[in-house]
Design a protein around this motif. Structure first.
Motif, PDB file in Angstrom:
ATOM      1  N   LEU A 151       0.995  -0.938  -0.200  1.00 45.03           N
ATOM      2  CA  LEU A 151       0.204   0.179   0.070  1.00 45.03           C
ATOM      3  C   LEU A 151       0.493   1.298   0.070  1.00 45.03           C
ATOM      4  N   ALA A 152       1.735   1.114   0.903  1.00 44.40           N
ATOM      5  CA  ALA A 152       3.037   2.814   0.654  1.00 44.40           C
ATOM      6  C   ALA A 152       3.509   2.812  -0.802  1.00 44.40           C
ATOM      7  N   ILE A 153       3.461   1.550  -1.493  1.00 45.10           N
ATOM      8  CA  ILE A 153       3.861   1.623  -2.964  1.00 45.10           C
ATOM      9  C   ILE A 153       3.298   2.291  -4.055  1.00 45.10           C
ATOM     10  N   TRP A 154       1.849   1.894  -3.465  1.00 43.79           N
ATOM     11  CA  TRP A 154       0.890   2.134  -4.425  1.00 43.79           C
ATOM     12  C   TRP A 154       0.628   3.558  -4.335  1.00 43.79           C
ATOM     13  N   PHE A 155       0.570   4.110  -2.645  1.00 39.44           N
ATOM     14  CA  PHE A 155       0.940   5.765  -1.936  1.00 39.44           C
ATOM     15  C   PHE A 155       1.315   6.196  -2.888  1.00 39.44           C
ATOM     16  N   ALA A 156       2.596   5.668  -2.865  1.00 39.36           N
ATOM     17  CA  ALA A 156       4.151   6.637  -3.236  1.00 39.36           C
ATOM     18  C   ALA A 156       3.807   7.052  -4.821  1.00 39.36           C
ATOM     19  N   VAL A 157       3.567   5.755  -5.609  1.00 41.04           N
ATOM     20  CA  VAL A 157       3.134   6.142  -6.999  1.00 41.04           C
ATOM     21  C   VAL A 157       2.230   7.221  -7.249  1.00 41.04           C
ATOM     22  N   LYS A 201       1.331  14.354 -21.363  1.00 39.59           N
ATOM     23  CA  LYS A 201       2.466  14.479 -20.280  1.00 39.59           C
ATOM     24  C   LYS A 201       2.549  13.136 -19.747  1.00 39.59           C
ATOM     25  N   LEU A 202       3.918  13.077 -19.111  1.00 41.09           N
ATOM     26  CA  LEU A 202       3.929  11.643 -17.861  1.00 41.09           C
ATOM     27  C   LEU A 202       3.293  12.032 -16.851  1.00 41.09           C
ATOM     28  N   GLY A 203       3.085  13.060 -16.338  1.00 43.10           N
ATOM     29  CA  GLY A 203       2.186  13.676 -14.978  1.00 43.10           C
ATOM     30  C   GLY A 203       0.437  13.002 -15.422  1.00 43.10           C
ATOM     31  N   PHE A 204       0.628  13.647 -15.887  1.00 45.56           N
ATOM     32  CA  PHE A 204      -0.817  13.253 -16.793  1.00 45.56           C
ATOM     33  C   PHE A 204      -1.245  11.289 -17.207  1.00 45.56           C
ATOM     34  N   TRP A 205      -0.060  11.456 -17.287  1.00 51.35           N
ATOM     35  CA  TRP A 205      -0.794   9.825 -17.243  1.00 51.35           C
ATOM     36  C   TRP A 205      -0.158   9.205 -15.751  1.00 51.35           C
ATOM     37  N   PHE A 206       0.352   8.901 -15.339  1.00 55.21           N
ATOM     38  CA  PHE A 206       0.224   8.832 -14.446  1.00 55.21           C
ATOM     39  C   PHE A 206      -0.753   8.847 -13.400  1.00 55.21           C
ATOM     40  N   ALA A 207      -0.729  10.112 -13.082  1.00 55.21           N
ATOM     41  CA  ALA A 207      -2.114  10.524 -12.529  1.00 55.21           C
ATOM     42  C   ALA A 207      -3.532   9.667 -12.958  1.00 55.21           C
ATOM     43  N   VAL A 241      -0.022   0.273 -11.548  1.00 54.36           N
ATOM     44  CA  VAL A 241       0.564  -0.533 -10.809  1.00 54.36           C
ATOM     45  C   VAL A 241      -0.147  -1.304  -9.713  1.00 54.36           C
ATOM     46  N   PHE A 242      -1.368  -0.361  -9.394  1.00 57.40           N
ATOM     47  CA  PHE A 242      -2.236  -1.266  -7.844  1.00 57.40           C
ATOM     48  C   PHE A 242      -2.544  -2.938  -8.954  1.00 57.40           C
ATOM     49  N   VAL A 243      -2.834  -3.036 -10.109  1.00 59.78           N
ATOM     50  CA  VAL A 243      -2.788  -3.891 -10.853  1.00 59.78           C
ATOM     51  C   VAL A 243      -2.092  -5.279 -10.373  1.00 59.78           C
ATOM     52  N   PHE A 301      -0.960  -8.843  -8.389  1.00 58.43           N
ATOM     53  CA  PHE A 301      -0.019  -9.992  -8.569  1.00 58.43           C
ATOM     54  C   PHE A 301       0.965 -10.071  -7.108  1.00 58.43           C
ATOM     55  N   VAL A 302       2.298  -9.707  -7.004  1.00 51.47           N
ATOM     56  CA  VAL A 302       2.878  -9.327  -6.351  1.00 51.47           C
ATOM     57  C   VAL A 302       2.439  -9.720  -5.301  1.00 51.47           C
TER      58      VAL A 302
END
Length: 85
Positions: free
Chosen positions: A22-28, A49-55, A62-64, A68-69
């Motif tokens: 969850l910390a990884i997901w929050f950071a991303v 823009k990469l910032g828009f893509w991440f948002a 990353v959540f999906v 699996f992890v």
């Protein structure tokens, strides 16, 4: 008594994995999508823009991946503590 200690260790490790993932997901999602948006917007991928893509999509991908992890980690944890069937 050993079974109870086994269950406590299993639960402790499970919670540790959940908190880390969850910390990884929050950071991303928060970090890349909101805090670092301006810096990431300097980079473009596929015209976006990469910032828009991440948002918009990156945090979902990353959540999906983290699901699996988590499944893989839990399968290893089940074997470690003898809960696999």
């Amino acid at each position: 008594m050993k079974n109870r200690e086994n269950a406590k260790g299993y639960w402790r490790d499970n919670i540790k994995y959940v908190i880390i993932l969850l910390a990884i997901w929050f950071a991303v999602s928060y970090g890349a999508g909101i805090l670092l948006k301006d810096e990431l917007n300097q980079i473009k991928i596929g015209g976006f823009k990469l910032g828009f893509w991440f948002a918009q999509q990156g945090s979902m991908y990353v959540f999906v991946i983290l699901i699996f992890v988590y499944v893989r980690l839990m399968n290893k944890l089940d074997k470690k503590y003898g809960y696999d069937e």
